[in-house]
Design a protein around this motif. Structure first.
Motif, PDB file in Angstrom:
ATOM      1  N   GLY A 143       0.792  -1.226   0.000  1.00  0.00           N
ATOM      2  CA  GLY A 143       0.000   0.000   0.000  1.00  0.00           C
ATOM      3  C   GLY A 143       0.819   1.267   0.000  1.00  0.00           C
ATOM      4  N   ALA A 144       2.146   1.158   0.118  1.00  0.00           N
ATOM      5  CA  ALA A 144       2.999   2.352   0.181  1.00  0.00           C
ATOM      6  C   ALA A 144       3.360   2.821  -1.220  1.00  0.00           C
ATOM      7  N   LEU A 145       3.276   4.126  -1.393  1.00  0.00           N
ATOM      8  CA  LEU A 145       3.598   4.749  -2.676  1.00  0.00           C
ATOM      9  C   LEU A 145       4.719   5.762  -2.504  1.00  0.00           C
ATOM     10  N   ALA A 146       5.678   5.756  -3.428  1.00  0.00           N
ATOM     11  CA  ALA A 146       6.700   6.791  -3.482  1.00  0.00           C
ATOM     12  C   ALA A 146       6.118   7.964  -4.257  1.00  0.00           C
ATOM     13  N   ILE A 147       6.387   9.166  -3.786  1.00  0.00           N
ATOM     14  CA  ILE A 147       5.947  10.384  -4.466  1.00  0.00           C
ATOM     15  C   ILE A 147       7.159  10.930  -5.212  1.00  0.00           C
ATOM     16  N   VAL A 148       7.050  10.994  -6.535  1.00  0.00           N
ATOM     17  CA  VAL A 148       8.172  11.382  -7.389  1.00  0.00           C
ATOM     18  C   VAL A 148       7.840  12.695  -8.086  1.00  0.00           C
ATOM     19  N   ASP A 149       8.757  13.662  -7.989  1.00  0.00           N
ATOM     20  CA  ASP A 149       8.636  14.917  -8.736  1.00  0.00           C
ATOM     21  C   ASP A 149       8.977  14.604 -10.195  1.00  0.00           C
ATOM     22  N   LYS A 150       8.003  14.760 -11.091  1.00  0.00           N
ATOM     23  CA  LYS A 150       8.218  14.402 -12.488  1.00  0.00           C
ATOM     24  C   LYS A 150       9.293  15.265 -13.148  1.00  0.00           C
ATOM     25  N   GLY A 151       9.405  16.523 -12.739  1.00  0.00           N
ATOM     26  CA  GLY A 151      10.385  17.415 -13.358  1.00  0.00           C
ATOM     27  C   GLY A 151      11.819  16.976 -13.142  1.00  0.00           C
ATOM     28  N   SER A 152      12.119  16.499 -11.944  1.00  0.00           N
ATOM     29  CA  SER A 152      13.495  16.107 -11.620  1.00  0.00           C
ATOM     30  C   SER A 152      13.687  14.597 -11.536  1.00  0.00           C
ATOM     31  N   GLY A 153      12.603  13.845 -11.427  1.00  0.00           N
ATOM     32  CA  GLY A 153      12.690  12.405 -11.230  1.00  0.00           C
ATOM     33  C   GLY A 153      13.056  12.015  -9.808  1.00  0.00           C
ATOM     34  N   THR A 154      13.040  12.988  -8.892  1.00  0.00           N
ATOM     35  CA  THR A 154      13.447  12.780  -7.509  1.00  0.00           C
ATOM     36  C   THR A 154      12.288  12.295  -6.652  1.00  0.00           C
ATOM     37  N   VAL A 155      12.564  11.314  -5.780  1.00  0.00           N
ATOM     38  CA  VAL A 155      11.583  10.883  -4.790  1.00  0.00           C
ATOM     39  C   VAL A 155      11.533  11.965  -3.712  1.00  0.00           C
ATOM     40  N   ILE A 156      10.330  12.522  -3.476  1.00  0.00           N
ATOM     41  CA  ILE A 156      10.184  13.646  -2.543  1.00  0.00           C
ATOM     42  C   ILE A 156       9.308  13.314  -1.346  1.00  0.00           C
ATOM     43  N   GLY A 157       8.851  12.067  -1.245  1.00  0.00           N
ATOM     44  CA  GLY A 157       8.022  11.673  -0.110  1.00  0.00           C
ATOM     45  C   GLY A 157       7.331  10.358  -0.357  1.00  0.00           C
ATOM     46  N   SER A 158       6.365  10.081   0.512  1.00  0.00           N
ATOM     47  CA  SER A 158       5.651   8.816   0.438  1.00  0.00           C
ATOM     48  C   SER A 158       4.288   8.955   1.120  1.00  0.00           C
ATOM     49  N   SER A 159       3.380   8.080   0.753  1.00  0.00           N
ATOM     50  CA  SER A 159       2.078   7.975   1.403  1.00  0.00           C
ATOM     51  C   SER A 159       1.630   6.527   1.273  1.00  0.00           C
ATOM     52  N   ARG A 160       0.563   6.172   1.987  1.00  0.00           N
ATOM     53  CA  ARG A 160       0.085   4.785   1.951  1.00  0.00           C
ATOM     54  C   ARG A 160      -1.434   4.707   1.877  1.00  0.00           C
ATOM     55  N   PHE A 161      -1.890   3.640   1.249  1.00  0.00           N
ATOM     56  CA  PHE A 161      -3.261   3.163   1.377  1.00  0.00           C
ATOM     57  C   PHE A 161      -3.213   2.045   2.407  1.00  0.00           C
ATOM     58  N   GLN A 162      -3.934   2.165   3.516  1.00  0.00           N
ATOM     59  CA  GLN A 162      -3.946   1.136   4.553  1.00  0.00           C
ATOM     60  C   GLN A 162      -5.382   0.883   5.009  1.00  0.00           C
TER      61      GLN A 162
END
Length: 181
Positions: free
Chosen positions: A61-80
């Motif tokens: 359920g965990a998702l990485a949040i990626v900034d499309k402009g830089s391709g950088t992982v900038i956080g995370s959130s989950r479905f639980q």
């Protein structure tokens, strides 16, 4: 409900968290200011975040949040807390975002993507927020979350912490501040 979808917005891509995301996510999470008002105020410490990260991988359920402009992982959130037997609700939570992206609409964008996906499958999304976490409570109000009157107590850093429960229904979302127009 697929709790690990790939979701794409204007500026963000959400994708399942992978074991090789450790360095990028810890680089974000190691900022003590990120957790200053959070119930898990010690999550910036490597052993504490390591347990959080391993839990995310184990539960799914965990998702990485990626900034499309830089391709950088900038956080995370989950479905639980999704119960496929009744399918009535899912929880969105355990979210964190690099401070450089605060106050710029990124929180609203990733929550909108997650809510749109959730409402394809459930009628209600809930959010557990630390009662004293004024930043997250303000963010919940900004995206249309409504206090339910329900509470939840959990142990954080060796002490009980009260959480309040916010909810957004499919109907409220459709007419709310995050709905696609």
């Amino acid at each position: 409900m697929d709790r690990q979808p790939v979701l794409e917005g204007e500026r963000l891509l959400l994708r399942p968290v992978r074991p090789d995301d450790w360095e990028a996510l810890f680089a974000v999470a190691s900022d003590p200011e990120l957790w200053a008002l959070h119930p898990a105020h010690d999550r910036w410490q490597e052993p504490v975040f390591r347990a959080f990260f391993e839990d995310a991988l184990a539960k799914g359920g965990a998702l990485a949040i990626v900034d499309k402009g830089s391709g950088t992982v900038i956080g995370s959130s989950r479905f639980q807390e999704y119960d496929p037997a009744n399918g009535a609700s899912v929880e969105i939570g355990w979210s964190f975002l690099a401070r450089a992206f605060w106050g710029r609409g990124y929180n609203a964008e990733f929550k909108r993507l997650m809510l749109e996906h959730a409402f394809e499958n459930v009628a209600r999304v809930i959010f557990r927020v630390g009662a004293d976490n004024v930043i997250s409570r303000k963010a919940m109000a900004n995206i249309g979350g409504k206090l339910t009157g329900e509470t939840f107590v959990t142990d954080r850093a060796g002490r009980p912490v009260l959480h309040v429960i916010y909810a957004i229904s499919r109907e409220d979302f459709a007419g709310g501040p995050l709905a696609a127009r």
